[in-house]
Design an enzyme around this catalytic site. Structure first.
Site, PDB file in Angstrom:
ATOM      1  N   CYS A   2      56.784  63.811  38.167  1.00 30.75           N
ATOM      2  CA  CYS A   2      58.084  64.121  37.578  1.00 30.75           C
ATOM      3  C   CYS A   2      58.199  63.315  36.303  1.00 30.75           C
ATOM      4  CB  CYS A   2      59.216  63.765  38.539  1.00 30.75           C
ATOM      5  SG  CYS A   2      60.865  64.069  37.855  1.00 30.75           S
ATOM      6  N   GLU A 103      58.964  70.578  34.938  1.00 24.96           N
ATOM      7  CA  GLU A 103      57.530  70.442  35.171  1.00 24.96           C
ATOM      8  C   GLU A 103      56.808  71.355  34.181  1.00 24.96           C
ATOM      9  OE1 GLU A 103      56.008  68.317  36.746  1.00 24.96           O
ATOM     10  OE2 GLU A 103      57.251  67.605  38.421  1.00 24.96           O
TER      11      GLU A 103
END
Length: 228
Positions: A2, A103
């Site tokens: 992340c 992402e």
């Protein structure tokens, strides 16, 4: 992993959702990046408290703060073994409030960012760890890291990892300092169910931490991915 997320909700809603009496002053953020200060919630003698932590965990034994840039994420599968995270996992866990994250999907030498959030735009919490480090000048610096796990069905089309998202009814367990609950806490480190999570491609402007604004979290075309 992340590497970017959003927190757009007003402070009052965040305090209500996480049952906090008060939180630091906040403004909507659409491109929260590593090494920046982020909001996190931890255990306190009065229950729990919120504060600002540098994103990128700096172990107490580190020689300098630069190591934090390499420790923005901790793999849940090995977090209890790695020297950088082992003590924090035992004693210093936190929850990082979020309402969406990014992402990147790699195709050849190109990377396309995608934004993930719940259909109802709910707030949710990442499982995190925090540490306290002393600067050479003797000042205290608190930092944190986000735990990651295998991707669920929505994420796996884009990336093989995802942040650990906690169910609201497990927040207290995650922050609890009772060592007898260690095995129960490990059970929380699994992919969050895909139902209700949606994803869509966003502008590559998100690649630069200098860029801000609500347009960063807007879809750039009609192709979207989601379940339920």
């Amino acid at each position: 992993m992340c590497g970017r997320f959003t927190l757009r909700q007003p402070a009052e809603r965040i305090a209500r959702e996480f049952q906090l009496e008060e939180i630091p002053a906040l403004e909507a953020r659409y491109n929260i990046a590593p090494t920046q200060d982020i909001l996190a919630i931890r255990h306190s003698p009065d229950g729990k408290e919120a504060g600002m932590f540098k994103w990128g965990l700096i172990p107490s034994w580190a020689k300098d703060a630069s190591i934090g840039a390499k420790l923005i994420n901790a793999r849940s599968e090995t977090v209890g073994e790695k020297p950088s995270f082992r003590e924090a996992f035992k004693r210093r866990r936190c929850i990082i409030p979020v309402d969406g994250f990014y992402e990147w999907q790699r195709t050849g030498n190109k990377k396309q960012p995608y934004y993930f959030h719940f259909k109802d735009n709910r707030l949710f919490g990442f499982a995190g760890l925090w540490e306290k480090w002393r600067t050479p000048e003797g000042k205290s610096l608190e930092s944190c890291s986000i735990l990651t796990t295998e991707a669920n069905e929505v994420l796996s089309a884009i990336h093989h990892r995802m942040p650990v998202i906690l169910h609201p009814d497990t927040y207290d367990l995650w922050l609890d300092e009772d060592e007898r609950n260690r095995d129960s806490r490990k059970e929380l480190l699994r992919p969050y169910p895909a139902s209700g999570i949606v994803s869509y491609a966003v502008s590559k402007a998100i690649n630069s931490p200098r860029h801000q604004g609500e347009e960063l979290a807007q879809p750039i075309d009609e192709c979207s991915v989601g379940i339920g």
